[in-house]
Design an enzyme around this catalytic site. Sequence first.
Site, mmCIF file in Angstrom:
data_model
loop_
_atom_site.group_PDB
_atom_site.id
_atom_site.type_symbol
_atom_site.label_atom_id
_atom_site.label_comp_id
_atom_site.label_asym_id
_atom_site.label_seq_id
_atom_site.Cartn_x
_atom_site.Cartn_y
_atom_site.Cartn_z
ATOM 1 N N LYS A 80 0.909 -1.067 0.005
ATOM 2 C CA LYS A 80 0.130 0.106 -0.205
ATOM 3 C C LYS A 80 0.909 1.360 -0.019
ATOM 4 C CE LYS A 80 -4.390 0.745 0.129
ATOM 5 N NZ LYS A 80 -5.489 0.000 -0.131
HETATM 6 P P1 NAD Z 1 -13.052 7.539 -2.671
HETATM 7 O O1 NAD Z 1 -11.969 8.525 -2.191
HETATM 8 O O2 NAD Z 1 -13.438 7.132 -4.014
HETATM 9 O O3 NAD Z 1 -14.405 7.687 -1.655
HETATM 10 C C1 NAD Z 1 -14.346 7.927 -0.079
HETATM 11 C C2 NAD Z 1 -15.564 8.217 0.342
HETATM 12 O O4 NAD Z 1 -15.549 8.476 1.769
HETATM 13 C C3 NAD Z 1 -16.078 9.640 -0.317
HETATM 14 O O5 NAD Z 1 -17.395 9.659 -0.347
HETATM 15 C C4 NAD Z 1 -15.507 10.461 0.921
HETATM 16 O O6 NAD Z 1 -16.522 11.840 1.189
HETATM 17 C C5 NAD Z 1 -16.072 9.583 2.046
HETATM 18 N N1 NAD Z 1 -15.518 9.997 3.393
HETATM 19 C C6 NAD Z 1 -14.245 10.545 3.466
HETATM 20 N N2 NAD Z 1 -14.039 10.689 4.857
HETATM 21 C C7 NAD Z 1 -14.984 10.106 5.284
HETATM 22 C C8 NAD Z 1 -15.287 10.337 6.838
HETATM 23 N N3 NAD Z 1 -14.541 10.884 7.878
HETATM 24 N N4 NAD Z 1 -16.779 9.741 7.109
HETATM 25 C C9 NAD Z 1 -17.697 9.353 6.044
HETATM 26 N N5 NAD Z 1 -17.220 9.358 4.963
HETATM 27 C C10 NAD Z 1 -16.043 9.807 4.768
HETATM 28 O O7 NAD Z 1 -12.410 6.020 -1.927
HETATM 29 P P2 NAD Z 1 -12.807 4.741 -2.309
HETATM 30 O O8 NAD Z 1 -11.925 4.469 -3.532
HETATM 31 O O9 NAD Z 1 -14.210 4.479 -2.562
HETATM 32 O O10 NAD Z 1 -12.265 3.830 -1.097
HETATM 33 C C11 NAD Z 1 -13.087 3.576 0.207
HETATM 34 C C12 NAD Z 1 -12.845 2.551 0.992
HETATM 35 O O11 NAD Z 1 -12.742 1.438 0.205
HETATM 36 C C13 NAD Z 1 -11.629 2.894 1.480
HETATM 37 O O12 NAD Z 1 -11.264 2.178 2.671
HETATM 38 C C14 NAD Z 1 -10.516 1.889 0.677
HETATM 39 O O13 NAD Z 1 -9.346 1.367 1.120
HETATM 40 C C15 NAD Z 1 -11.427 0.893 0.236
HETATM 41 N N6 NAD Z 1 -10.943 0.062 -1.015
HETATM 42 C C16 NAD Z 1 -11.012 0.721 -2.313
HETATM 43 C C17 NAD Z 1 -10.880 -0.100 -3.445
HETATM 44 C C18 NAD Z 1 -11.010 0.853 -4.644
HETATM 45 O O14 NAD Z 1 -10.956 0.050 -5.707
HETATM 46 N N7 NAD Z 1 -11.128 2.121 -4.681
HETATM 47 C C19 NAD Z 1 -10.719 -1.395 -3.401
HETATM 48 C C20 NAD Z 1 -10.634 -2.180 -1.821
HETATM 49 C C21 NAD Z 1 -10.997 -1.441 -0.958
#
Ligand code: NAD
Length: 417
Positions: free
Chosen positions: A106
């Site tokens: 990561k």
């Molecule tokens: P992103 O940046 O696209 O979206 C994040 C979302 O969370 C946004 O809507 C943001 O406003 C919200 N957010 C941020 N801080 C917050 C808070 N304090 N309280 C509530 N909401 C909050 O991110 P993403 O890619 O959708 O990732 C989200 C989660 O999924 C993370 O934990 C990431 O590690 C995990 N994840 C992502 C992927 C991927 O392919 N993008 C894969 C596996 C896991």
Amino acid sequence: MDTKHSAWSNALEQLQIVADKISLDPGVLARLKTPKRTLEVAVPVVMDDGSTRVFQGFRVQHNIDRGPAKGGVRFAPTVDSDEVKALAMWMTWKCAVVSIPFGGAKGGVAVDPKILSLGELERLTRRFTSEILPILGPEKDVPAPDMGTNAQTMAWMMDAFSQNVGYAVPGVVTGKPLSIGGSAGREEATGRGVAIVTREIARRMGLTLSGASVAIQGFGNVGKNAALILAREFNCRIVAVSDANGGWYDPRGLDVEILARNSAAGGALPSDFPAERLTNAELLELPCDILIPAALENQISAQNAPRIKPKLLIEAANGPTSPDADPILRANGVTVVPDILANAGGVTVSYFEWVQGRDEYFWSIDEVAQRLERIMVNATNEVWAIAQRENVDLRLAAYISGVGRVSEAMHARGHWG
Ligand code: NAD
């Protein structure tokens, strides 16, 4: 949010629980408690006003015994060494749970991407890539998007790497735009994987998805795509969604198509919508059938767990539940599907992208979707079977599967002692 536990202390605690359960070789355990490689870099950026700011960046490779390191890059103010180490360790288990030939890594930069201009973001991304370049490469370590990053970020990373070596290297990142070797279906892959796992577990629990109430924290890449697929394909009723500033609630179900159309890149919801406002804390405690945290770590802890009672809790985010919440949720009859299974669809299609890039032969969206379906269903079947056989919850079952596979690879290679 719980501040008592760091993501890293949670990750170590989860590893210790499975190590005790499967009597993991102490040498393997000691090795797995320490990331293989941790690189901390300074990322100087000339800002639009001419000043220079220096951001802190990290890339951690937790384990590479099963293949090249794989894992996202996060741009967020919360990024620190402990968070990146935990996320890297979880990637190791995740790749093993879905049985794809990658280790875990990561990266991240401690920055709020929302307050940078596009030019500043591009300069930050290129400089960060150059600083971690010695440990990157299609055979070494392959980044992907995570919170605060997207396909454009990956295009800049691919370009910066290629400029440095003198030829195009699309395989150095996944989650790229289609025009430079991205995979069909990568954008929605994590959300689709979340939906597949939800369907599989709900069926086993006798929970009908049509009309089931769903609350989703986070409306970025993962939360938004999960919401759209659950509503479109399974007729779920999405009663609440949120971003960092809170969210929208309607017990009759929100129109997620309109919300998705009107949300900003980065997952910001529209500030005006015909529904009730609610806070993130309220969203987590809503009475609903299915709760999907899809934002940050440590959202559910011993403090709020007694009030969190969905039938099914699907961990779309990484590490949303701290270990002290698990026994409380279990006692309340909440079935928790752990992150290392629930959100593995993203890395699975990243693997497909990497494979397609190596072959220079690209698959149709249907082929990607069919292969993703097969891998997610197989992994869910395996984890469910372990849970039944060992009489453990799904988190411990997934860890038995993932840590077991990594340990087997380490023993086969024999260089860990
Ligand atoms: P992103 O940046 O696209 O979206 C994040 C979302 O969370 C946004 O809507 C943001 O406003 C919200 N957010 C941020 N801080 C917050 C808070 N304090 N309280 C509530 N909401 C909050 O991110 P993403 O890619 O959708 O990732 C989200 C989660 O999924 C993370 O934990 C990431 O590690 C995990 N994840 C992502 C992927 C991927 O392919 N993008 C894969 C596996 C896991």
